[in-house]
Design an enzyme around this catalytic site. Structure first.
Site, mmCIF file in Angstrom:
data_model
loop_
_atom_site.group_PDB
_atom_site.id
_atom_site.type_symbol
_atom_site.label_atom_id
_atom_site.label_comp_id
_atom_site.label_asym_id
_atom_site.label_seq_id
_atom_site.Cartn_x
_atom_site.Cartn_y
_atom_site.Cartn_z
ATOM 1 N N THR A 88 -67.292 -41.163 51.149
ATOM 2 C CA THR A 88 -66.149 -40.778 50.309
ATOM 3 C C THR A 88 -66.472 -39.499 49.529
ATOM 4 O OG1 THR A 88 -65.593 -43.107 50.086
ATOM 5 C CG2 THR A 88 -64.571 -41.608 48.508
ATOM 6 N N ASN A 130 -61.343 -34.377 49.543
ATOM 7 C CA ASN A 130 -62.254 -34.701 50.661
ATOM 8 C C ASN A 130 -61.565 -34.679 52.032
ATOM 9 O OD1 ASN A 130 -60.891 -37.091 50.380
ATOM 10 N ND2 ASN A 130 -62.693 -38.362 50.025
ATOM 11 N N TYR A 176 -52.277 -46.596 48.902
ATOM 12 C CA TYR A 176 -53.475 -46.747 48.067
ATOM 13 C C TYR A 176 -53.347 -47.908 47.065
ATOM 14 C CZ TYR A 176 -55.733 -42.428 49.746
ATOM 15 O OH TYR A 176 -56.366 -41.477 50.517
ATOM 16 N N HIS A 183 -58.787 -39.027 55.579
ATOM 17 C CA HIS A 183 -58.821 -40.473 55.303
ATOM 18 C C HIS A 183 -59.027 -41.210 56.615
ATOM 19 C CE1 HIS A 183 -57.412 -44.547 54.362
ATOM 20 N NE2 HIS A 183 -56.702 -44.448 55.468
ATOM 21 N N GLU A 226 -51.924 -49.863 57.763
ATOM 22 C CA GLU A 226 -51.665 -48.427 57.578
ATOM 23 C C GLU A 226 -50.852 -47.855 58.737
ATOM 24 O OE1 GLU A 226 -55.696 -47.752 54.888
ATOM 25 O OE2 GLU A 226 -55.606 -46.847 56.876
ATOM 26 N N LYS A 269 -55.617 -34.846 54.919
ATOM 27 C CA LYS A 269 -54.972 -34.785 53.601
ATOM 28 C C LYS A 269 -54.447 -33.373 53.340
ATOM 29 C CE LYS A 269 -57.861 -38.511 51.733
ATOM 30 N NZ LYS A 269 -58.817 -38.903 50.680
HETATM 31 P P1 RTP Z 1 -59.935 -42.737 51.883
HETATM 32 O O1 RTP Z 1 -59.240 -44.057 51.600
HETATM 33 O O2 RTP Z 1 -59.173 -41.543 51.404
HETATM 34 O O3 RTP Z 1 -60.403 -42.640 53.316
HETATM 35 O O4 RTP Z 1 -61.260 -42.754 51.063
HETATM 36 P P2 RTP Z 1 -62.356 -43.868 50.978
HETATM 37 O O5 RTP Z 1 -61.922 -45.144 51.649
HETATM 38 O O6 RTP Z 1 -63.613 -43.235 51.484
HETATM 39 O O7 RTP Z 1 -62.445 -44.065 49.429
HETATM 40 P P3 RTP Z 1 -61.537 -44.908 48.424
HETATM 41 O O8 RTP Z 1 -62.449 -45.589 47.490
HETATM 42 O O9 RTP Z 1 -60.511 -45.714 49.162
HETATM 43 O O10 RTP Z 1 -60.810 -43.745 47.603
HETATM 44 C C1 RTP Z 1 -59.660 -43.132 48.095
HETATM 45 C C2 RTP Z 1 -59.678 -41.682 47.744
HETATM 46 O O11 RTP Z 1 -59.607 -41.538 46.329
HETATM 47 C C3 RTP Z 1 -60.312 -40.368 45.940
HETATM 48 N N1 RTP Z 1 -61.348 -40.745 44.986
HETATM 49 N N2 RTP Z 1 -61.597 -40.046 43.915
HETATM 50 N N3 RTP Z 1 -62.663 -39.111 41.472
HETATM 51 C C4 RTP Z 1 -63.182 -40.175 42.037
HETATM 52 O O12 RTP Z 1 -64.121 -40.769 41.563
HETATM 53 C C5 RTP Z 1 -62.596 -40.647 43.283
HETATM 54 N N4 RTP Z 1 -62.978 -41.714 43.942
HETATM 55 C C6 RTP Z 1 -62.175 -41.778 45.030
HETATM 56 C C7 RTP Z 1 -60.935 -39.759 47.173
HETATM 57 O O13 RTP Z 1 -60.061 -38.734 47.664
HETATM 58 C C8 RTP Z 1 -60.952 -40.938 48.138
HETATM 59 O O14 RTP Z 1 -60.958 -40.508 49.483
#
Ligand code: RTP
Length: 150
Positions: free
Chosen positions: A93, A114, A51, A117, A128, A11
């Protein structure tokens, strides 16, 4: 266990912090094969597609802005159980819940910064990869393959 492809993205914060080499090194050293890579700055519309499942979440607008704020490194890695193993290598996450030794557990602190991804299923990986590499990916045999895979 099967040979899979996963979409891994560094990212904008990972790029700006100079962590590209370290993240790539972990996937190479684990034995995964790099089959596509590019540095690209994405539009908000493209990121909204990536997303789409998160549309409506309170953090969605901030997430799109952050992801569009600078270049990302888009990659496809191939290998044994690449999707699940890729997620384990990334960590949780929320970096504060990521074990030390994982990429997020070693390099970051905040959920909204973070640094990487990874696809969460084989189906999402397929979608994707199409979204980020509409031109297709390379096919080649790595000389190391028979030393890494049975
Ligand atoms: P990613 O898609 O980026 O690999 O992350 P992930 O599956 O582990 O998590 P996801 O639930 O898909 O969330 C995507 C990205 O959104 C941001 N996020 N912020 N502020 C918050 O509570 C929050 N929750 C998620 C994070 O950058 C996450 O990687």
């Amino acid at each position: 266990m099967s040979i899979e492809r996963t979409y891994i993205m560094i990212k904008p914060d990972g790029v700006q912090r100079g962590l590209i080499g370290k993240i790539i090194q972990r996937f190479e050293e684990r034995g995964f094969k790099l089959i596509a890579l590019k540095l690209t700055q994405s539009t908000e519309a493209h990121l909204e597609d990536h997303y789409a499942d998160l549309k409506g979440k309170p953090f969605f607008p901030g997430l799109i802005k952050y992801m569009a704020s600078g270049p990302v490194v888009a990659m496809v890695w191939e290998g044994l159980d690449a999707v699940k193993t890729g997620r384990v290598m990334l960590g949780a996450t929320n970096p504060l819940q990521s074990p030390v030794g994982s990429i997020r557990g070693d390099f970051c602190l905040a959920v909204g910064r973070n640094i990487c991804h990874g696809s969460d299923s084989v189906d999402s990986a397929e979608k994707e990869i199409k979204l980020w590499f509409p031109e297709g990916v390379t096919q080649y045999t790595s000389a190391l393959e028979s030393w890494i895979l049975e």
